[in-house]
Design a protein around this motif. Structure first.
Motif, PDB file in Angstrom:
ATOM      1  N   ALA A  92       0.832  -1.206   0.000  1.00 55.53           N
ATOM      2  CA  ALA A  92       0.000   0.000   0.000  1.00 55.53           C
ATOM      3  C   ALA A  92       0.865   1.255   0.000  1.00 55.53           C
ATOM      4  O   ALA A  92       0.519   2.255  -0.643  1.00 55.53           O
ATOM      5  N   LEU A  93       1.992   1.198   0.708  1.00 50.48           N
ATOM      6  CA  LEU A  93       2.917   2.333   0.701  1.00 50.48           C
ATOM      7  C   LEU A  93       3.450   2.587  -0.702  1.00 50.48           C
ATOM      8  O   LEU A  93       3.520   3.740  -1.162  1.00 50.48           O
ATOM      9  N   LEU A  94       3.792   1.514  -1.407  1.00 55.04           N
ATOM     10  CA  LEU A  94       4.288   1.646  -2.778  1.00 55.04           C
ATOM     11  C   LEU A  94       3.202   2.158  -3.712  1.00 55.04           C
ATOM     12  O   LEU A  94       3.457   3.018  -4.573  1.00 55.04           O
ATOM     13  N   GLN A 369      -2.141   3.846   5.573  1.00 56.14           N
ATOM     14  CA  GLN A 369      -3.088   3.879   6.686  1.00 56.14           C
ATOM     15  C   GLN A 369      -4.517   3.654   6.198  1.00 56.14           C
ATOM     16  O   GLN A 369      -5.293   2.932   6.832  1.00 56.14           O
ATOM     17  N   ALA A 370      -4.862   4.257   5.057  1.00 57.01           N
ATOM     18  CA  ALA A 370      -6.232   4.140   4.548  1.00 57.01           C
ATOM     19  C   ALA A 370      -6.554   2.721   4.090  1.00 57.01           C
ATOM     20  O   ALA A 370      -7.673   2.233   4.288  1.00 57.01           O
ATOM     21  N   THR A 374      -2.752   0.489   9.004  1.00 53.66           N
ATOM     22  CA  THR A 374      -1.464   0.645   9.685  1.00 53.66           C
ATOM     23  C   THR A 374      -1.294   2.096  10.110  1.00 53.66           C
ATOM     24  O   THR A 374      -1.499   3.004   9.304  1.00 53.66           O
ATOM     25  N   PRO A 375      -0.925   2.355  11.357  1.00 51.34           N
ATOM     26  CA  PRO A 375      -0.770   3.747  11.802  1.00 51.34           C
ATOM     27  C   PRO A 375       0.246   4.503  10.956  1.00 51.34           C
ATOM     28  O   PRO A 375       1.335   3.994  10.661  1.00 51.34           O
ATOM     29  N   VAL A 376      -0.102   5.713  10.552  1.00 51.01           N
ATOM     30  CA  VAL A 376       0.804   6.517   9.748  1.00 51.01           C
ATOM     31  C   VAL A 376       2.035   6.920  10.546  1.00 51.01           C
ATOM     32  O   VAL A 376       3.066   7.292   9.981  1.00 51.01           O
ATOM     33  N   ASP A 377       1.953   6.795  11.868  1.00 54.23           N
ATOM     34  CA  ASP A 377       3.114   7.114  12.697  1.00 54.23           C
ATOM     35  C   ASP A 377       4.279   6.180  12.414  1.00 54.23           C
ATOM     36  O   ASP A 377       5.427   6.504  12.745  1.00 54.23           O
TER      37      ASP A 377
END
Length: 415
Positions: A92-94, A369-370, A374-377
């Motif tokens: 998801a980050l990618l 996160q969306a 997973t927490p964006v922190d």
């Protein structure tokens, strides 16, 4: 003879750089070690940070926590849950940072990459503002304040003046550059004239800039009509940076400006006599002074340059993305710029790549996160870990069993 001695000192980056009139302190030695580390250590620091981030993602996942309760009975469930959690989060980050291959339109497929470039634009500009100070032996922590002052002047020119289209944009950008340069020049002047430590001075100037913009937003000249919130009037259309890919994307011409600035900084530091003087002062102020280089003048010069680049970052961010001046216009760009400069080893090319990496982390963190919860922190933790590992080269070398760099012999050549 003295000029040759100064040239030799500049070409020996592993030599500690003593401050004017004394031996090198712990701060100067640590700065030199971080500044002169290899690019491989930067890459490994990012890898280590992502590995630790993967561990944190797994620990925070409810399914992993559940399967951990019967790990010895069915270990396959646990490792499958870990793989799903980490793989899903980083996928998801990618997708949020580079290309969303699951999107149904070309615009949505490419939008993540353009968002990364948009977020990276002020990071690159501010990182370029921090890097020259490192090369000259100064730790400029004032990029946050310089961004704010640059954004203030750019915003005022943008909404208060009525100028032709091209001229209005140019004047607003120049206003941002001049504002940042003046704010950085204050720290450089105090360092040159009184020896005041640049870290303390720039930190204090950050607070002055922040409180200053909060005060300005209470004045009629900066207050938007009909609004009680601290926000300025919108910048005129004639002062907006043009969009590069049309209204469907936020990417603006400021990205090209910071790339041109990176090329200019590279030429200045590596190909000009001024850059040689700054590098000589950073490598060995005493030798530079002996060779006839004015150390105080170099301090003022590099802080003016650093402030101008940070002011440019604030101007392009406001004129290209924000549209209006607020107290939070600088976000955390000024502090993130320190990490970008460290990761890029204070080289313009490295700063550009590091800025793109941090832009990708910030743009992709929202998508992570969306989509996965997973927490964006976690992204902030990864960024912090990158700083930690970059600041501790022996730790990285120990984990990957790398050799310590060999010292130079008495003749100055590599052993």
């Amino acid at each position: 003879m003295s000029t040759q001695r100064a040239q030799a000192d500049v070409e020996r980056p592993d030599q500690e750089a003593p401050p004017p009139g004394g031996e090198p302190g712990r701060f100067g030695t640590a700065l030199a070690a971080v500044r002169d580390g290899s690019g491989l250590l930067s890459l490994l620091a990012v890898v280590l940070a992502l590995v630790v981030g993967a561990v944190l993602i797994a620990v925070a996942d409810p399914r992993v926590q559940e399967t951990a309760t019967y790990l010895t009975a069915r270990p396959s469930d646990f490792f499958s849950a870990v793989g799903t959690a980490v793989g899903g989060a980083y996928t998801a980050l990618l997708q949020g940072a580079v290309v969303d291959w699951t999107a149904d339109t070309p615009t949505r497929v490419l939008r993540p990459l353009t968002e990364t470039l948009t977020v990276a634009t002020p990071l690159i500009g501010a990182g370029l503002g921090v890097a020259p100070g490192f090369r000259a032996g100064l730790f400029n922590i004032g990029a946050q304040g310089q961004i704010i002052v640059g954004a203030v002047l750019a915003a005022y020119v943008g909404f208060a003046l009525d100028l032709p289209v091209v001229l209005h944009l140019v004047v607003a950008l120049v206003g941002g550059v001049v504002g940042g340069a003046l704010w950085g020049g204050v720290a450089g002047g105090l360092k040159a004239r009184t020896g005041a430590h640049e870290v303390i001075v720039t930190i204090m100037l950050n607070y002055v800039a922040l409180r200053g913009v909060e005060y300005l937003l209470t004045l009629d000249a900066f207050q938007r009509e009909g609004q009680s919130n601290p926000i300025s009037p919108p910048v005129a259309d004639s002062a907006h940076l043009p969009l590069l890919l049309g209204p469907g994307f936020r990417l603006h011409a400021g990205f090209l400006l910071v790339l041109l600035a990176a090329v200019g900084v590279w030429w200045l530091l590596e190909r000009s006599t001024t850059g040689f003087a700054l590098r000589a002062v950073g490598a060995n102020p005493a030798a530079a002074r002996t060779a006839g280089i004015s150390v105080p003048r170099s301090y003022v010069t590099v802080m003016l340059l650093s402030g101008a680049l940070a002011g440019l970052a604030g101007a392009v961010h406001l004129l290209g993305t924000e549209d209006s001046l607020t107290a939070g216009v600088a976000g955390s760009f000024g502090f993130d710029a320190i990490t970008v400069a460290l990761l890029g080893r204070s080289r313009p090319g490295g700063v550009v790549l590091a800025g793109l990496l941090f832009g990708a982390l910030q743009a992709g963190g929202v998508s992570m996160q969306a989509r996965t919860g997973t927490p964006v922190d976690i992204v902030l933790v990864v960024q912090s870990l990158i700083v930690l590992f970059i600041a501790a080269p022996p730790l990285v070398r120990g984990i990957f069993r790398l050799r310590e760099p060999q010292a130079r012999g008495a003749s100055g050549a590599r052993a």
